[in-house]
Design an enzyme around this catalytic site. Structure first.
Site, PDB file in Angstrom:
ATOM      1  N   SER A 234     -13.117   1.359   3.590  1.00 23.02           N
ATOM      2  CA  SER A 234     -12.222   0.974   2.496  1.00 23.02           C
ATOM      3  C   SER A 234     -11.229   2.086   2.222  1.00 23.02           C
ATOM      4  O   SER A 234     -11.614   3.202   1.859  1.00 23.02           O
ATOM      5  CB  SER A 234     -13.036   0.692   1.223  1.00 23.02           C
ATOM      6  OG  SER A 234     -12.186   0.779   0.092  1.00 23.02           O
TER       7      SER A 234
ATOM      8  N   SER B 130       0.838  -1.218   0.000  1.00 28.48           N
ATOM      9  CA  SER B 130       0.000   0.000   0.000  1.00 28.48           C
ATOM     10  C   SER B 130       0.864   1.257   0.000  1.00 28.48           C
ATOM     11  O   SER B 130       0.583   2.225  -0.714  1.00 28.48           O
ATOM     12  CB  SER B 130      -0.889   0.016   1.248  1.00 28.48           C
ATOM     13  OG  SER B 130      -1.803  -1.041   1.217  1.00 28.48           O
TER      14      SER B 130
ATOM     15  N   ARG C 148     -13.869  -7.011 -10.578  1.00 27.75           N
ATOM     16  CA  ARG C 148     -14.055  -6.479  -9.209  1.00 27.75           C
ATOM     17  C   ARG C 148     -14.920  -5.213  -9.239  1.00 27.75           C
ATOM     18  O   ARG C 148     -14.910  -4.468 -10.215  1.00 27.75           O
ATOM     19  CB  ARG C 148     -12.683  -6.227  -8.565  1.00 27.75           C
ATOM     20  CG  ARG C 148     -11.940  -7.551  -8.358  1.00 27.75           C
ATOM     21  CD  ARG C 148     -10.585  -7.359  -7.751  1.00 27.75           C
ATOM     22  NE  ARG C 148     -10.651  -6.848  -6.399  1.00 27.75           N
ATOM     23  CZ  ARG C 148      -9.583  -6.519  -5.674  1.00 27.75           C
ATOM     24  NH1 ARG C 148      -8.377  -6.631  -6.193  1.00 27.75           N
ATOM     25  NH2 ARG C 148      -9.728  -6.068  -4.459  1.00 27.75           N
TER      26      ARG C 148
ATOM     27  N   ASP D  97      -6.652  -8.388   4.693  1.00 30.45           N
ATOM     28  CA  ASP D  97      -5.837  -9.170   3.754  1.00 30.45           C
ATOM     29  C   ASP D  97      -5.194 -10.394   4.422  1.00 30.45           C
ATOM     30  O   ASP D  97      -4.650 -11.265   3.748  1.00 30.45           O
ATOM     31  CB  ASP D  97      -4.734  -8.294   3.142  1.00 30.45           C
ATOM     32  CG  ASP D  97      -5.315  -7.210   2.239  1.00 30.45           C
ATOM     33  OD1 ASP D  97      -6.477  -7.350   1.803  1.00 30.45           O
ATOM     34  OD2 ASP D  97      -4.617  -6.218   1.977  1.00 30.45           O
TER      35      ASP D  97
ATOM     36  N   LYS E 254     -12.292  -9.460  -3.067  1.00 32.08           N
ATOM     37  CA  LYS E 254     -10.837  -9.321  -3.193  1.00 32.08           C
ATOM     38  C   LYS E 254     -10.380  -9.995  -4.503  1.00 32.08           C
ATOM     39  O   LYS E 254     -11.195 -10.240  -5.373  1.00 32.08           O
ATOM     40  CB  LYS E 254     -10.152  -9.923  -1.956  1.00 32.08           C
ATOM     41  CG  LYS E 254     -10.489  -9.160  -0.669  1.00 32.08           C
ATOM     42  CD  LYS E 254     -10.015  -7.727  -0.725  1.00 32.08           C
ATOM     43  CE  LYS E 254     -10.410  -6.937   0.500  1.00 32.08           C
ATOM     44  NZ  LYS E 254     -10.097  -5.505   0.387  1.00 32.08           N
TER      45      LYS E 254
HETATM   46  C1  S3P Z   1      -5.598  -1.383   0.141  1.00 34.04           C
HETATM   47  C2  S3P Z   1      -6.815  -1.389   0.783  1.00 34.04           C
HETATM   48  C3  S3P Z   1      -7.575  -2.615   1.082  1.00 34.04           C
HETATM   49  C4  S3P Z   1      -6.709  -3.870   0.932  1.00 34.04           C
HETATM   50  C5  S3P Z   1      -5.883  -3.827  -0.310  1.00 34.04           C
HETATM   51  C6  S3P Z   1      -4.954  -2.629  -0.297  1.00 34.04           C
HETATM   52  C7  S3P Z   1      -4.922  -0.092  -0.090  1.00 34.04           C
HETATM   53  O1  S3P Z   1      -8.649  -2.712   0.182  1.00 34.04           O
HETATM   54  O2  S3P Z   1      -7.518  -5.017   0.951  1.00 34.04           O
HETATM   55  O3  S3P Z   1      -5.106  -5.001  -0.431  1.00 34.04           O
HETATM   56  O4  S3P Z   1      -3.713  -0.083  -0.385  1.00 34.04           O
HETATM   57  O5  S3P Z   1      -5.594   0.937   0.028  1.00 34.04           O
HETATM   58  P1  S3P Z   1     -10.061  -1.984   0.465  1.00 34.04           P
HETATM   59  O6  S3P Z   1      -9.874  -0.535   0.414  1.00 34.04           O
HETATM   60  O7  S3P Z   1     -10.948  -2.468  -0.641  1.00 34.04           O
HETATM   61  O8  S3P Z   1     -10.503  -2.472   1.817  1.00 34.04           O
END
Ligand code: S3P
Length: 437
Positions: free
Chosen positions: A171, A20, A119, A324, A351
């Protein structure tokens, strides 16, 4: 890939950079004035997709493997891509870039692989459209390919207006898409989320000179606001190790008898560290060493020793801090005494695969007693777990979670399409081999 039962794991592990944070460092670096030097960037396929998209929009990005140097061109410096932006398997690339592209004076198209293109994107398209963005799903099915600014007259700037959006899900991708569009909007853009999702965007944007504020409400909901700014400024970023990648080796150290692993430089931002709380609740022996903070992100070295685990319940606000890691936690639960209940986790269904289905199917192949539910699963742990054939369905987290299961199961476990680990952890199997001595 074939995995055999392990007798004991030993050694020190350097976890690759946080996915991230790596994505964000390239994105914000591209939008900043001056250079952004990134150390310990994750060289996984997802983050390379982000680099590819910004190169296509005229940003020079040097990748020396040791460092990434982004030569940012400022908030208004991107140029129109000459082809479709390939987002590969990466939801983070797609959703965050959509916010940025909505504010650009050019048209663009985003498309990825079969998983990515199935998705849900309505979760970002709807609020971006409320801000005035021109963003549509090409096949009108709520999924990528996404067409952005397809109707914008040539040479015209899009007009975005700040909104206050109440997100139903916590999210970080939705929140970040809106905050990034907010950089280009008139007025303040605010997102309220039911609880604080990972806050790397807020922390890093502020380091780059933006004005992002966060207010926690008594009911646990979070209100995040951004004001438009003139410019962002390039910044040196040291990416911490990814706790989502560390999770596999934390679990391995706990589950395999006679193990002791030192997992170095793990990001333990509280919006990400739910797995550590769960480990504690399950009776894990983990010691935090050398705690420190860099770029606003806390890190620690984790000393993990074999432990006898027991079941627990995982629900509510904890879920977004470990979303995750659930495939790995479910595997740990299979080896733990008693019952583990995972609920409030319907997000698992959207996911890289439907992880309620892929996780429970994988567990059943290893003889585990597990019941999928609408928003999670119930695992009846502590019974014998045997090897088996696991279909990863090209989901990196399923491949890695079940490789660890294979170390603790009786007999051989085969992971199909195991090369998909490249998405977030290209050296995963080499590291696994190294600690088996
Ligand atoms: C992420 C947010 C999460 C996570 C993804 C990475 C990010 O998703 O599951 O692997 O880097 O902002 P969501 O925002 O859909 O929860």
């Amino acid at each position: 890939m074939e995995i055999q039962t392990a007798k004991g794991l030993r050694g020190e592990i350097q976890i690759p950079g946080d996915k991230s944070i790596s994505h964000r460092s390239v994105m914000f670096g591209a939008l900043a004035k001056g250079t952004t030097e990134i150390t310990h960037f994750l060289q996984g396929a997802d983050c390379l997709s982000t680099i590819g998209c910004f190169r296509e929009m005229g940003i020079e990005i040097e990748n020396t493997n040791k460092k990434i140097i982004v030569h940012g061109k400022g908030l208004h410096g991107l140029s129109a891509p000459s082809k479709i932006l390939d987002v590969g398997n990466s939801g983070t690339t797609t959703r965050l870039i959509s916010g940025i592209l909505s504010g650009q004076p050019f048209a663009s198209t985003l498309s990825g692989d079969a998983s990515l293109n199935s998705r849900p994107m309505n979760r970002i398209m709807e609020p971006l459209q409320m801000m005035g963005a021109d963003i549509q799903s090409k096949f009108i099915n709520g999924c990528a390919p996404l067409l952005i600014n397809a109707n914008l007259p040539v040479g015209k700037k899009p007009t975005l207006t700040g909104i206050h959006y109440h997100s139903k899900v916590a999210s970080a991708q939705v929140k970040s898409a809106l905050l990034l569009a907010g950089l280009y909007a008139e007025g303040v853009t605010t997102v309220t989320e039911p609880n604080l999702s990972r806050n790397h965007t807020e922390l890093m944007l502020n380091e780059f000179g933006a004005q992002v504020t966060t207010k926690m409400n008594p009911d646990g909901s979070a209100v995040i606001s951004i004001s438009p700014c003139e410019e962002l400024y390039g910044h040196a970023i040291v990416v911490p190790g990814d706790i989502s990648s560390a999770a596999y080796f934390i679990a391995a150290g706990l589950l395999v008898p006679n193990s002791e692993l030192l997992i170095q430089n793990v990001g333990i931002n509280p919006t990400r560290a739910g797995i550590l709380k769960v480990c504690e609740a399950m009776g894990a022996n983990i010691t935090y060493l050398n705690q420190r903070t860099g770029n606003g992100e806390p890190t620690a070295d984790l000393l993990v020793k074999t432990s006898s685990l027991h079941g627990t319940t995982i629900e509510g606000a904890l879920i977004s801090t470990l979303i995750d890691e659930i495939p790995m936690i479910a595997v740990m639960a299979a080896f733990a005494e008693g019952t583990t209940i995972i609920k409030d986790a319907a997000e698992l269904k959207v996911k890289e695969t439907d992880r309620i289905w892929t996780t429970t199917e994988g567990l059943k192949s290893l003889g585990v007693d597990v019941t999928p539910t609408e928003d999670g699963m119930i695992i009846y742990g502590g019974k014998p777990v045997h090897g088996g054939v696991i279909n990863s369905y090209l989901d990196h987290r399923i491949a890695m979670a079940f490789a660890i299961a294979g170390l603790a199961a009786e007999g051989t476990t085969t992971i199909l399409d195991s090369q998909c680990v490249d998405v977030s952890y290209p050296d995963f199997f080499q590291t696994l081999e190294k600690i088996q001595g």
